[in-house]
Design a protein around this motif. Structure first.
Motif, PDB file in Angstrom:
ATOM      1  N   HIS A  72      -5.961  13.740  -3.133  1.00 28.15           N
ATOM      2  CA  HIS A  72      -5.568  12.779  -4.167  1.00 28.15           C
ATOM      3  C   HIS A  72      -6.780  12.053  -4.707  1.00 28.15           C
ATOM      4  CE1 HIS A  72      -5.921   9.847  -0.850  1.00 28.15           C
ATOM      5  NE2 HIS A  72      -6.189   8.990  -1.824  1.00 28.15           N
ATOM      6  N   ASP A  95      -0.710   4.117   1.447  1.00 25.89           N
ATOM      7  CA  ASP A  95      -1.573   4.992   2.253  1.00 25.89           C
ATOM      8  C   ASP A  95      -0.774   5.992   3.092  1.00 25.89           C
ATOM      9  OD1 ASP A  95      -0.920   2.364   3.513  1.00 25.89           O
ATOM     10  OD2 ASP A  95      -1.761   3.339   5.284  1.00 25.89           O
ATOM     11  N   GLN A  96       0.394   5.600   3.580  1.00 29.76           N
ATOM     12  CA  GLN A  96       1.168   6.515   4.430  1.00 29.76           C
ATOM     13  C   GLN A  96       1.775   7.663   3.617  1.00 29.76           C
ATOM     14  OE1 GLN A  96       1.110   6.252   7.856  1.00 29.76           O
ATOM     15  NE2 GLN A  96      -0.376   4.682   7.278  1.00 29.76           N
ATOM     16  N   HIS A  97       2.106   7.386   2.349  1.00 27.02           N
ATOM     17  CA  HIS A  97       2.595   8.460   1.467  1.00 27.02           C
ATOM     18  C   HIS A  97       1.459   9.489   1.313  1.00 27.02           C
ATOM     19  CE1 HIS A  97       5.667   5.673  -0.672  1.00 27.02           C
ATOM     20  NE2 HIS A  97       5.053   4.942   0.215  1.00 27.02           N
ATOM     21  N   LEU A  98       0.244   8.961   1.034  1.00 27.29           N
ATOM     22  CA  LEU A  98      -0.893   9.842   0.761  1.00 27.29           C
ATOM     23  C   LEU A  98      -1.306  10.598   2.026  1.00 27.29           C
ATOM     24  CD1 LEU A  98      -2.857   7.453  -1.619  1.00 27.29           C
ATOM     25  CD2 LEU A  98      -1.395   9.378  -2.252  1.00 27.29           C
ATOM     26  N   LYS A  99      -1.178   9.918   3.177  1.00 28.99           N
ATOM     27  CA  LYS A  99      -1.483  10.589   4.453  1.00 28.99           C
ATOM     28  C   LYS A  99      -0.529  11.785   4.657  1.00 28.99           C
ATOM     29  CE  LYS A  99      -1.052   9.750   9.409  1.00 28.99           C
ATOM     30  NZ  LYS A  99      -1.009   8.807  10.502  1.00 28.99           N
ATOM     31  N   PRO A 132       0.820  -1.212   0.000  1.00 23.20           N
ATOM     32  CA  PRO A 132       0.000   0.000   0.000  1.00 23.20           C
ATOM     33  C   PRO A 132       0.857   1.267   0.000  1.00 23.20           C
ATOM     34  CG  PRO A 132       0.063  -0.963   2.200  1.00 23.20           C
ATOM     35  CD  PRO A 132       0.874  -1.863   1.317  1.00 23.20           C
TER      36      PRO A 132
END
Ligand code: EPU
Length: 426
Positions: free
Chosen positions: A138, A125-129, A123
């Motif tokens: 995004h 998700d942490q980049h996007l967070k 995943p």
């Protein structure tokens, strides 16, 4: 189709020089997008992943010159688009660094969903967070991720999992954001420090890289810079493991011994002699190998990217070894290949139990991913007979001149061409 033919039995001897770190290079090259000047990057490994990321920048308008085998000069001024070509990007996991770099530069980025080696769910998700905390929204559609923001504002980000990629991507996006960004629970790998040093050499203000709290004060402009990438910890570890498996006496040059500490400690436990010099290690194995237990963890723990190579050594060690994978969900796919050589390994979820055997026999082998491919070479070097290794494109993604380097140490390895076609997709 191309394969490696590896005949076991030769002890390794002589010297080998380690190339620049893949996982630093694949972040540092996209980071050049943020610069307002020309960057010269030295000690760049000559591997497929680097060629790919450099050609992505070129396709976007950068002027990329290879000054010699290990030096790239990149002028990013021609990059006028925040969109990275789907066809090139989808093959490479690390192309996600373009998200952070393009977001930092244009406040907008459009990049294909990452590909790369398959060892479980990967995943982002942490980049996007992290991007969201800086003010970017995004959306994902048609295989592309789009991130955008009116402006990027420094923020406080706590990463729920220790992620190399998320830590580096937030550093890239925050380097030119307004105000101060703090990343907590940051990854501490040597390549994180290398990216921070590169950005700082361009004029960024990043402190704390290498600890779990990184502080970034945004700057309005980043200049061109000349920078030399650190040596590859995992390439060095792979040759160390190969000497352990095949036996012999090899000087491994152009390394940072501190980065190899966990690997050195485990090899010593196995009865391998490792002598440390300023920028080299001498690895010697004359006697029998002893079993040991390994658990992979984020740095400074034992690196997951050395797990398959160490398992390939332990299959011939006396006694029972336990190898636990602490980072990825599914990094034991290669075990079936080793079993066909006679290795005794059982896997339960993220734990492998290895009972050392005296003899391994050559077998046709497949590289299921980059490090698994390295493990196949190591196992084949200590087996009786000739093993043909398929899917070598995975190995060449991350190891420079792997055939030439092993041959220079006396290994019997060669590249062979066959007329069969390869049916597996990357
Ligand atoms: N994770 C999340 N959410 C995220 C990001 C990661 O849950 O948003 C999880 C992953 O699923 C995994 C763990 O966090 O379980 C660690 O993933 P990380 O983000 O650290 O991995 P990565 O950045 O995708 C890099 C290296 C890998 C290496 C890992 C761990 C590059 C290009 N790749 O991947 O290298 O295994 O860090 O050290 O730097 C290799 O070189 O063979 C290789 C696979």
């Amino acid at each position: 189709m191309e394969k490696f033919a590896v005949t076991g039995g030769n002890r390794l001897s002589g010297e080998v020089s380690i190339s620049g770190a893949k996982n630093a290079a694949v972040a540092i090259i996209p980071a050049v997008v943020l610069s307002d000047g020309i960057c010269r990057i030295e000690n760049v490994p000559n591997i497929a992943d680097v060629t790919l990321i450099a050609s992505i920048l070129e396709a976007m308008g950068a002027d990329v010159k290879r000054l010699n085998k290990s030096t790239l000069q990149i002028d990013p001024s021609g990059i006028k688009t925040p969109v990275a070509s789907y066809e090139l990007v989808r093959h490479m996991r690390a192309s996600y660094y373009l998200l952070g770099a393009l977001l930092g530069k244009f406040h907008r980025a459009e990049v294909a969903l990452p590909g790369g080696c398959d060892f479980g769910v990967r995943p982002i998700d942490q980049h996007l967070k992290g991007f969201a905390a800086l003010g970017a929204s995004h959306n994902v559609s048609n295989g592309m991720i789009r991130v955008k923001s009116e402006k990027l504002l420094g923020s406080h980000i706590y990463l729920d999992v220790v992620s190399v990629g998320a830590t580096m991507n937030v550093m890239l996006a925050a380097a030119k954001a307004e105000g101060r960004t703090i990343i907590e629970n940051a990854a501490k790998e040597p390549h994180i420090v290398d990216l921070a040093n590169f950005l700082n050499s361009m004029g960024a203000d990043i402190r704390g890289a290498g600890t779990d709290i990184i502080k970034i004060r945004g700057v309005s402009r980043l200049n061109g810079a000349a920078y030399s990438i650190i040596p590859d910890q995992i390439e060095a570890g792979t040759y160390m493991a190969a000497v352990a498996a095949a036996g012999g006496d090899v000087l491994i040059k152009n390394v940072i011994t501190k980065h190899l500490e966990s690997i050195t400690a485990k090899l010593r436990e196995m009865g391998v002699e490792v002598e440390e010099y300023d920028d080299a290690v001498r690895v010697r194995r004359t006697g029998e190998l002893r079993h040991c237990n390994i658990i992979t963890m984020p740095h400074p723990g034992f690196p997951t990217d050395m797990q398959p190579q160490m398992a390939a050594v332990l299959i011939k060690a006396k006694g029972t070894s336990i190898v636990k994978e602490g980072v990825w969900d599914n990094r034991f796919k290669y075990v079936d290949e080793l079993r066909r050589m006679g290795a005794k390994i059982s896997v339960n979820e993220k734990t492998a139990v290895i009972e050392g055997v005296d003899v391994l026999n050559a077998s046709p082998l497949k590289s299921t991913d980059l490090r698994a491919g390295a493990a196949m070479i190591i196992a084949a070097l200590s087996a009786n007979g000739t093993s043909n290794i398929e899917d070598i494109q995975y190995i060449e993604r991350g190891y420079e001149d792997v055939v030439e380097k092993f041959r220079s140490l006396g290994a019997d390895i060669k590249r062979i061409h066959t007329t069969e076609t390869n049916t597996q997709t990357a």
